[in-house]
Design a protein around this motif. Sequence first.
Motif, PDB file in Angstrom:
ATOM      1  N   LYS A   1       0.757  -1.246   0.040  1.00  0.00           N
ATOM      2  CA  LYS A   1       0.008   0.151   0.011  1.00  0.00           C
ATOM      3  C   LYS A   1       0.763   1.344  -0.119  1.00  0.00           C
ATOM      4  CE  LYS A   1      -3.367  -0.245   3.225  1.00  0.00           C
ATOM      5  NZ  LYS A   1      -3.979  -1.067   4.292  1.00  0.00           N
ATOM      6  N   VAL A   2       2.079   1.268   0.790  1.00  0.00           N
ATOM      7  CA  VAL A   2       2.840   2.443   0.840  1.00  0.00           C
ATOM      8  C   VAL A   2       3.346   2.568  -0.679  1.00  0.00           C
ATOM      9  CG1 VAL A   2       5.115   3.386   1.726  1.00  0.00           C
ATOM     10  CG2 VAL A   2       3.561   2.218   3.202  1.00  0.00           C
ATOM     11  N   GLY A   3       3.752   1.642  -1.342  1.00  0.00           N
ATOM     12  CA  GLY A   3       4.413   1.812  -2.672  1.00  0.00           C
ATOM     13  C   GLY A   3       3.381   2.220  -3.733  1.00  0.00           C
ATOM     14  N   LEU A   4       2.315   1.835  -3.612  1.00  0.00           N
ATOM     15  CA  LEU A   4       0.984   2.311  -4.386  1.00  0.00           C
ATOM     16  C   LEU A   4       0.431   3.746  -4.279  1.00  0.00           C
ATOM     17  CD1 LEU A   4      -1.069  -1.003  -4.173  1.00  0.00           C
ATOM     18  CD2 LEU A   4      -0.137  -0.014  -6.247  1.00  0.00           C
ATOM     19  N   ARG A   5       0.506   3.863  -2.964  1.00  0.00           N
ATOM     20  CA  ARG A   5       0.364   5.548  -2.628  1.00  0.00           C
ATOM     21  C   ARG A   5       1.338   6.375  -3.011  1.00  0.00           C
ATOM     22  NH1 ARG A   5      -3.334   6.483   1.569  1.00  0.00           N
ATOM     23  NH2 ARG A   5      -5.071   5.050   1.400  1.00  0.00           N
ATOM     24  N   ALA A   6       2.667   6.181  -2.556  1.00  0.00           N
ATOM     25  CA  ALA A   6       3.590   7.190  -2.872  1.00  0.00           C
ATOM     26  C   ALA A   6       4.139   7.237  -4.497  1.00  0.00           C
ATOM     27  CB  ALA A   6       5.152   6.710  -1.826  1.00  0.00           C
ATOM     28  N   TRP A   7       4.076   6.011  -5.007  1.00  0.00           N
ATOM     29  CA  TRP A   7       4.517   6.023  -6.411  1.00  0.00           C
ATOM     30  C   TRP A   7       3.531   5.209  -7.152  1.00  0.00           C
ATOM     31  CZ3 TRP A   7       7.783   4.698  -2.466  1.00  0.00           C
ATOM     32  CH2 TRP A   7       8.875   5.441  -2.167  1.00  0.00           C
ATOM     33  N   PRO A   8       2.209   5.986  -7.362  1.00  0.00           N
ATOM     34  CA  PRO A   8       1.044   5.128  -8.019  1.00  0.00           C
ATOM     35  C   PRO A   8       1.289   4.592  -9.248  1.00  0.00           C
ATOM     36  CG  PRO A   8       0.503   7.556  -7.967  1.00  0.00           C
ATOM     37  CD  PRO A   8       1.883   7.178  -7.052  1.00  0.00           C
ATOM     38  N   TRP A   9       1.689   5.467 -10.105  1.00  0.00           N
ATOM     39  CA  TRP A   9       1.919   4.802 -11.675  1.00  0.00           C
ATOM     40  C   TRP A   9       2.871   3.759 -11.690  1.00  0.00           C
ATOM     41  CZ3 TRP A   9      -1.876   5.330 -14.881  1.00  0.00           C
ATOM     42  CH2 TRP A   9      -2.916   6.609 -14.588  1.00  0.00           C
ATOM     43  N   ARG A  10       4.107   3.992 -11.100  1.00  0.00           N
ATOM     44  CA  ARG A  10       4.990   3.113 -11.529  1.00  0.00           C
ATOM     45  C   ARG A  10       4.871   1.767 -10.729  1.00  0.00           C
ATOM     46  NH1 ARG A  10      10.238   7.205  -9.855  1.00  0.00           N
ATOM     47  NH2 ARG A  10       8.540   8.369  -9.156  1.00  0.00           N
ATOM     48  N   SER A  11       4.288   1.849  -9.466  1.00  0.00           N
ATOM     49  CA  SER A  11       3.997   0.588  -8.645  1.00  0.00           C
ATOM     50  C   SER A  11       2.851  -0.229  -9.502  1.00  0.00           C
ATOM     51  CB  SER A  11       3.475   1.167  -7.378  1.00  0.00           C
ATOM     52  OG  SER A  11       4.440   1.442  -6.471  1.00  0.00           O
ATOM     53  N   ALA A  12       1.782   0.687  -9.927  1.00  0.00           N
ATOM     54  CA  ALA A  12       0.689   0.008 -10.777  1.00  0.00           C
ATOM     55  C   ALA A  12       1.254  -0.649 -12.009  1.00  0.00           C
ATOM     56  CB  ALA A  12      -0.244   1.049 -11.208  1.00  0.00           C
TER      57      ALA A  12
ATOM     58  N   GLU B   1       9.156   3.203   2.647  1.00  0.00           N
ATOM     59  CA  GLU B   1       9.718   4.025   1.700  1.00  0.00           C
ATOM     60  C   GLU B   1      11.067   3.998   1.291  1.00  0.00           C
ATOM     61  OE1 GLU B   1       6.220   7.647   2.229  1.00  0.00           O
ATOM     62  OE2 GLU B   1       8.249   8.023   3.077  1.00  0.00           O
ATOM     63  N   ALA B   2      12.034   3.989   2.400  1.00  0.00           N
ATOM     64  CA  ALA B   2      13.614   3.837   2.043  1.00  0.00           C
ATOM     65  C   ALA B   2      13.663   2.520   1.184  1.00  0.00           C
ATOM     66  CB  ALA B   2      14.335   3.701   3.226  1.00  0.00           C
ATOM     67  N   VAL B   3      13.060   1.708   1.596  1.00  0.00           N
ATOM     68  CA  VAL B   3      13.475   0.366   0.860  1.00  0.00           C
ATOM     69  C   VAL B   3      13.061   0.494  -0.527  1.00  0.00           C
ATOM     70  CG1 VAL B   3      12.498  -2.098   0.468  1.00  0.00           C
ATOM     71  CG2 VAL B   3      12.612  -1.008   2.785  1.00  0.00           C
ATOM     72  N   PHE B   4      11.841   1.072  -0.873  1.00  0.00           N
ATOM     73  CA  PHE B   4      11.619   1.493  -2.458  1.00  0.00           C
ATOM     74  C   PHE B   4      12.528   2.203  -3.002  1.00  0.00           C
ATOM     75  CE2 PHE B   4       7.267   0.256  -1.042  1.00  0.00           C
ATOM     76  CZ  PHE B   4       6.781  -0.733  -2.125  1.00  0.00           C
ATOM     77  N   LEU B   5      13.021   3.250  -2.137  1.00  0.00           N
ATOM     78  CA  LEU B   5      13.976   4.206  -2.940  1.00  0.00           C
ATOM     79  C   LEU B   5      15.510   3.484  -3.198  1.00  0.00           C
ATOM     80  CD1 LEU B   5      12.858   7.356  -0.941  1.00  0.00           C
ATOM     81  CD2 LEU B   5      12.878   7.016  -3.492  1.00  0.00           C
ATOM     82  N   MET B   6      15.507   2.360  -2.475  1.00  0.00           N
ATOM     83  CA  MET B   6      16.831   1.483  -3.093  1.00  0.00           C
ATOM     84  C   MET B   6      16.948   1.290  -4.510  1.00  0.00           C
ATOM     85  SD  MET B   6      18.165  -0.517   0.411  1.00  0.00           S
ATOM     86  CE  MET B   6      19.556  -1.182  -0.429  1.00  0.00           C
ATOM     87  N   SER B   7      15.686   1.095  -5.005  1.00  0.00           N
ATOM     88  CA  SER B   7      15.583   0.686  -6.527  1.00  0.00           C
ATOM     89  C   SER B   7      15.695   1.719  -7.327  1.00  0.00           C
ATOM     90  CB  SER B   7      14.242   0.178  -6.782  1.00  0.00           C
ATOM     91  OG  SER B   7      14.157  -0.201  -8.111  1.00  0.00           O
ATOM     92  N   TRP B   8      16.459   1.609  -8.526  1.00  0.00           N
ATOM     93  CA  TRP B   8      16.578   2.731  -9.431  1.00  0.00           C
ATOM     94  C   TRP B   8      15.155   3.095 -10.089  1.00  0.00           C
ATOM     95  CZ3 TRP B   8      14.714   1.856 -14.314  1.00  0.00           C
ATOM     96  CH2 TRP B   8      14.666   0.528 -14.651  1.00  0.00           C
ATOM     97  N   VAL B   9      14.463   2.041  -9.985  1.00  0.00           N
ATOM     98  CA  VAL B   9      12.857   2.516 -10.503  1.00  0.00           C
ATOM     99  C   VAL B   9      12.237   3.619  -9.745  1.00  0.00           C
ATOM    100  CG1 VAL B   9      10.731   1.457 -11.283  1.00  0.00           C
ATOM    101  CG2 VAL B   9      12.655   0.230 -11.612  1.00  0.00           C
ATOM    102  N   TYR B  10      12.390   3.538  -8.630  1.00  0.00           N
ATOM    103  CA  TYR B  10      11.374   4.309  -7.811  1.00  0.00           C
ATOM    104  C   TYR B  10      12.454   5.756  -7.460  1.00  0.00           C
ATOM    105  CZ  TYR B  10       8.264   0.743  -6.949  1.00  0.00           C
ATOM    106  OH  TYR B  10       7.151  -0.198  -7.088  1.00  0.00           O
ATOM    107  N   ARG B  11      13.557   5.819  -8.024  1.00  0.00           N
ATOM    108  CA  ARG B  11      14.357   7.003  -7.665  1.00  0.00           C
ATOM    109  C   ARG B  11      14.400   7.788  -8.946  1.00  0.00           C
ATOM    110  NH1 ARG B  11      18.670   3.503  -5.744  1.00  0.00           N
ATOM    111  NH2 ARG B  11      19.655   3.620  -7.696  1.00  0.00           N
ATOM    112  N   LEU B  12      13.899   7.193 -10.104  1.00  0.00           N
ATOM    113  CA  LEU B  12      13.710   8.235 -11.281  1.00  0.00           C
ATOM    114  C   LEU B  12      12.932   9.318 -10.929  1.00  0.00           C
ATOM    115  CD1 LEU B  12      13.343   5.425 -14.138  1.00  0.00           C
ATOM    116  CD2 LEU B  12      15.335   6.934 -13.548  1.00  0.00           C
TER     117      LEU B  12
END
Length: 238
Positions: free
Chosen positions: A138-149, A227-238
Motif C-alpha cells: 500500500k505504501v508503494g502504491l500510494r507514494a508511487w502510484p503509476w510506477r507501482s501500478a 519508503e526507504a526500501v523502495f528508494l533503493m531501487s533505481w525504478v523508484y528513484r527516477l
Amino acid sequence: MRRGVIPYLTKIAHGSSPFITTFLLIHLAPPALANLGGSSLSSQTMLLGREYYQTNFGEKYLVFAPIAIHALSAFMKRVLSGPKNPPRPAWSVLTITGYATMWLLLPVHFLVHRRFPTSSTAPILEVGPSELDFEFVKVGLRAWPWRSALLYGGLVVCVVLHVADGVGVMWNVYLAGGSWGRRMKRSVRRYRRAGLVVGVALPVLSGLVVLVREPIFAFASTVKRFEAVFLMSWVYRL
C-alpha cells in the motif's frame, strides 16, 4: 550433437513449470483475496503461504531453482536451435512475456520485496518478514502510484499470459493426440488466455485497487522505513 540436446532441454523446461505454477498460485492468492477481506485477509494469507516458499529449503529448491532452471533451459534451447530455426518467433507472446518477466519485472520485484528490506542501514534497519505485509504494498502504491501500478500490473499480466501460452505448448506436446485431444486443443487455444486473465489476473489487479483505497495502518516510522526500501531501487528513484 547440439540438436540432440534440445529435447532434453524441452523436458527440463516443462518439468520445472509445475513448481513455478504452484508458487504463483500461492503468491497471487493473497492480493486476490483483498477483494473479500482487504489487506487484513491478504496479509494473513500471505504469511501462511510463506510457510511453503520462504523457508531455507523452500525458497532455494521450490522457487529459485525451478525459475532458474526454466529460464536457463529455455534460453539454451533458443541458442542451440540457431537463428534460422528458433523454437518459436522472438515476437511471440510466450517469448516476449518470458523475457520481460525475467530481465526486468521479476528482478525489480525480488529486490524491492525480498532483498532490499534486509538492509541493516538506517532508516530501513532490517524490515522483518512479520512487518513486510500488504501495508508495504500500500505504501508503494500510494507514494508511487503509476510506477507501482505498472510494475505490479505488468508482472501479473506477463506471468499470466506466459502461463497461458505455456499451457498451450505443453498441451500440444503431451495431450493433443487423438480426436479428443484435437477438439480440446481448439477449446484450450481459444479460451486459455481469456480464462486465465479473467480468472487470475483480473482478481489480483482489482485486489490491488482495493488495497490502494484503504488507509495505511502502519506507524509513520514504519512507513518511512518502507519508503526507504523502495528508494533503493533505481525504478523508484527516477
